[in-house]
Design a protein around this motif. Structure first.
Motif, PDB file in Angstrom:
ATOM      1  N   SER A 173      29.250  40.984  46.718  1.00  0.00           N
ATOM      2  CA  SER A 173      29.554  39.815  46.301  1.00  0.00           C
ATOM      3  C   SER A 173      28.467  39.396  45.214  1.00  0.00           C
ATOM      4  O   SER A 173      28.695  38.238  44.519  1.00  0.00           O
ATOM      5  CB  SER A 173      29.518  38.801  47.736  1.00  0.00           C
ATOM      6  OG  SER A 173      28.296  39.118  48.362  1.00  0.00           O
ATOM      7  N   ALA A 176      29.177  39.537  41.711  1.00  0.00           N
ATOM      8  CA  ALA A 176      30.507  38.577  41.282  1.00  0.00           C
ATOM      9  C   ALA A 176      30.289  37.642  39.869  1.00  0.00           C
ATOM     10  O   ALA A 176      30.980  37.491  39.127  1.00  0.00           O
ATOM     11  CB  ALA A 176      30.842  37.592  42.319  1.00  0.00           C
ATOM     12  N   GLN A 177      28.911  37.028  39.899  1.00  0.00           N
ATOM     13  CA  GLN A 177      28.776  36.528  38.532  1.00  0.00           C
ATOM     14  C   GLN A 177      28.617  37.326  37.383  1.00  0.00           C
ATOM     15  O   GLN A 177      28.675  36.951  36.294  1.00  0.00           O
ATOM     16  CB  GLN A 177      27.231  35.940  38.892  1.00  0.00           C
ATOM     17  CG  GLN A 177      26.023  36.670  39.104  1.00  0.00           C
ATOM     18  CD  GLN A 177      24.837  36.010  39.703  1.00  0.00           C
ATOM     19  OE1 GLN A 177      24.791  34.788  39.513  1.00  0.00           O
ATOM     20  NE2 GLN A 177      23.744  36.821  39.827  1.00  0.00           N
ATOM     21  N   GLN A 180      33.581  39.280  34.499  1.00  0.00           N
ATOM     22  CA  GLN A 180      34.299  38.222  33.605  1.00  0.00           C
ATOM     23  C   GLN A 180      35.653  38.527  33.509  1.00  0.00           C
ATOM     24  O   GLN A 180      35.922  39.975  33.345  1.00  0.00           O
ATOM     25  CB  GLN A 180      33.567  37.957  32.481  1.00  0.00           C
ATOM     26  CG  GLN A 180      31.966  37.767  32.333  1.00  0.00           C
ATOM     27  CD  GLN A 180      31.824  36.130  33.139  1.00  0.00           C
ATOM     28  OE1 GLN A 180      32.855  35.448  33.151  1.00  0.00           O
ATOM     29  NE2 GLN A 180      30.665  36.051  33.743  1.00  0.00           N
ATOM     30  N   GLN A 202      41.105  38.684  36.908  1.00  0.00           N
ATOM     31  CA  GLN A 202      40.405  37.643  37.651  1.00  0.00           C
ATOM     32  C   GLN A 202      39.587  38.255  39.176  1.00  0.00           C
ATOM     33  O   GLN A 202      39.890  39.330  39.392  1.00  0.00           O
ATOM     34  CB  GLN A 202      41.236  36.633  38.163  1.00  0.00           C
ATOM     35  CG  GLN A 202      42.337  36.969  39.164  1.00  0.00           C
ATOM     36  CD  GLN A 202      43.232  35.941  39.819  1.00  0.00           C
ATOM     37  OE1 GLN A 202      43.636  35.124  39.055  1.00  0.00           O
ATOM     38  NE2 GLN A 202      43.364  35.727  41.119  1.00  0.00           N
ATOM     39  N   VAL A 203      38.716  37.572  39.286  1.00  0.00           N
ATOM     40  CA  VAL A 203      37.906  37.804  40.552  1.00  0.00           C
ATOM     41  C   VAL A 203      38.108  36.962  41.556  1.00  0.00           C
ATOM     42  O   VAL A 203      38.657  35.446  41.332  1.00  0.00           O
ATOM     43  CB  VAL A 203      36.353  37.762  40.274  1.00  0.00           C
ATOM     44  CG1 VAL A 203      35.527  37.745  41.304  1.00  0.00           C
ATOM     45  CG2 VAL A 203      35.985  38.431  39.081  1.00  0.00           C
ATOM     46  N   ALA A 204      38.384  37.224  42.768  1.00  0.00           N
ATOM     47  CA  ALA A 204      38.900  36.639  44.018  1.00  0.00           C
ATOM     48  C   ALA A 204      38.024  35.307  44.176  1.00  0.00           C
ATOM     49  O   ALA A 204      36.662  35.351  43.873  1.00  0.00           O
ATOM     50  CB  ALA A 204      38.840  37.323  45.200  1.00  0.00           C
ATOM     51  N   PRO A 205      38.615  34.155  44.394  1.00  0.00           N
ATOM     52  CA  PRO A 205      37.888  32.933  44.680  1.00  0.00           C
ATOM     53  C   PRO A 205      36.834  32.712  45.940  1.00  0.00           C
ATOM     54  O   PRO A 205      36.019  32.047  46.090  1.00  0.00           O
ATOM     55  CB  PRO A 205      38.825  31.801  44.653  1.00  0.00           C
ATOM     56  CG  PRO A 205      40.173  32.529  45.013  1.00  0.00           C
ATOM     57  CD  PRO A 205      40.109  33.805  44.885  1.00  0.00           C
ATOM     58  N   VAL A 206      37.194  33.576  46.846  1.00  0.00           N
ATOM     59  CA  VAL A 206      36.400  33.852  48.158  1.00  0.00           C
ATOM     60  C   VAL A 206      35.890  35.250  48.357  1.00  0.00           C
ATOM     61  O   VAL A 206      36.556  36.093  48.128  1.00  0.00           O
ATOM     62  CB  VAL A 206      37.525  33.357  49.434  1.00  0.00           C
ATOM     63  CG1 VAL A 206      36.496  33.276  50.411  1.00  0.00           C
ATOM     64  CG2 VAL A 206      37.918  31.741  49.155  1.00  0.00           C
ATOM     65  N   ILE A 214      33.379  40.978  47.291  1.00  0.00           N
ATOM     66  CA  ILE A 214      34.475  40.238  46.469  1.00  0.00           C
ATOM     67  C   ILE A 214      35.673  41.228  46.053  1.00  0.00           C
ATOM     68  O   ILE A 214      35.142  42.226  45.359  1.00  0.00           O
ATOM     69  CB  ILE A 214      33.817  39.488  45.775  1.00  0.00           C
ATOM     70  CG1 ILE A 214      34.810  38.184  45.310  1.00  0.00           C
ATOM     71  CG2 ILE A 214      33.436  40.032  44.415  1.00  0.00           C
ATOM     72  CD1 ILE A 214      34.273  36.852  44.764  1.00  0.00           C
TER      73      ILE A 214
END
Length: 239
Positions: A173, A176-177, A180, A202-206, A214
């Protein structure tokens, strides 16, 4: 001349390092399109146009149900509609001669509307006699046989899309940042011993708080024809 060669070698090494330095993670190939098609009617299976493993195009008829009873109901609804039209026309003629009331005309018109809607419902049932493919793909399982009676809601076959394949994989996790959308990645697929390319969708929002991971969703590119849903491999993000 030598310094140019040296510079090119250094750039290649740096590029390779930017890819290989990333930790490889396990990825799973997933079909975006997957469905279990069920019967919408109580009917007998008359024709199986596909078998397990067969491929098909979007809109193709996969299974035919015995439609004789539903076609008869459609013909009956059509006859009732024609009769209601005749009654309305006759009632309107009588009303012009002041031999029928406005209420009688409205009643005849309402009966025509009821018959017209009954015909629409009968037409829908006839159209449901053919089980159509909602997307292009292949047959995963076919649990029914020709001549078998099926009830409305009974699963007829499972299909999976062979286009629009995705790769799902997990990252820490904390990473995640750094990921992109449209970021490229490479995947070494175990089953076919080949490397395919893709991009992050996309990356999961949670994130998962227990595993501190993640989920990342990737889209495979057009050079992945040999890849099938369910295959797996190692994924490396390219920075």
């Amino acid at each position: 001349m030598k310094w140019r060669i040296i510079l090119a070698v250094v750039l290649l090494v740096l590029l390779a390092h930017s890819v290989l330095a990333e930790e490889a993670v396990r990825g799973q190939v997933v079909a975006r399109d997957r469905a279990v098609l069920s019967s919408q009617l109580d009917a007998i299976v008359s024709t199986l146009r596909v078998r397990e493993g067969d491929t098909f195009k979007a809109g193709a008829t996969l299974i035919d149900l015995d439609c004789r009873g539903y076609k008869a109901q459609l013909a009956q609804a059509g006859a009732a509609e024609r009769l209601a039209k005749a009654v309305l026309h006759n009632t309107q003629s009588l009303a012009r001669m002041e031999s029928a009331s406005v209420q009688e005309v409205e009643k005849a018109r309402a009966e025509l509307d009821i018959c017209a809607q009954a015909k629409v419902l009968a037409q829908l049932d006839v159209e449901r006699c053919g089980v159509l493919a909602p997307f292009a793909g292949a047959v995963v399982s076919l649990p029914v046989g020709k001549g078998e009676f099926v009830s409305a809601g009974k699963p007829l076959l499972e299909i999976v899309g062979t286009d629009n394949l995705e790769v799902h994989f997990l990252l820490p996790s904390t990473a995640a940042q750094d990921v992109q959308p449209d970021q490229p990645f490479v995947m070494d697929v175990y089953e076919i011993n080949a490397t395919v390319n893709g991009t992050v969708r996309q990356v999961a929002p949670v994130a998962d708080p227990l595993n501190r991971t993640i989920k990342v969703f990737g889209q495979l590119r057009g050079d992945s024809n040999a890849v099938r849903p369910g295959m797996s491999g190692t994924v490396v993000l390219v920075r």
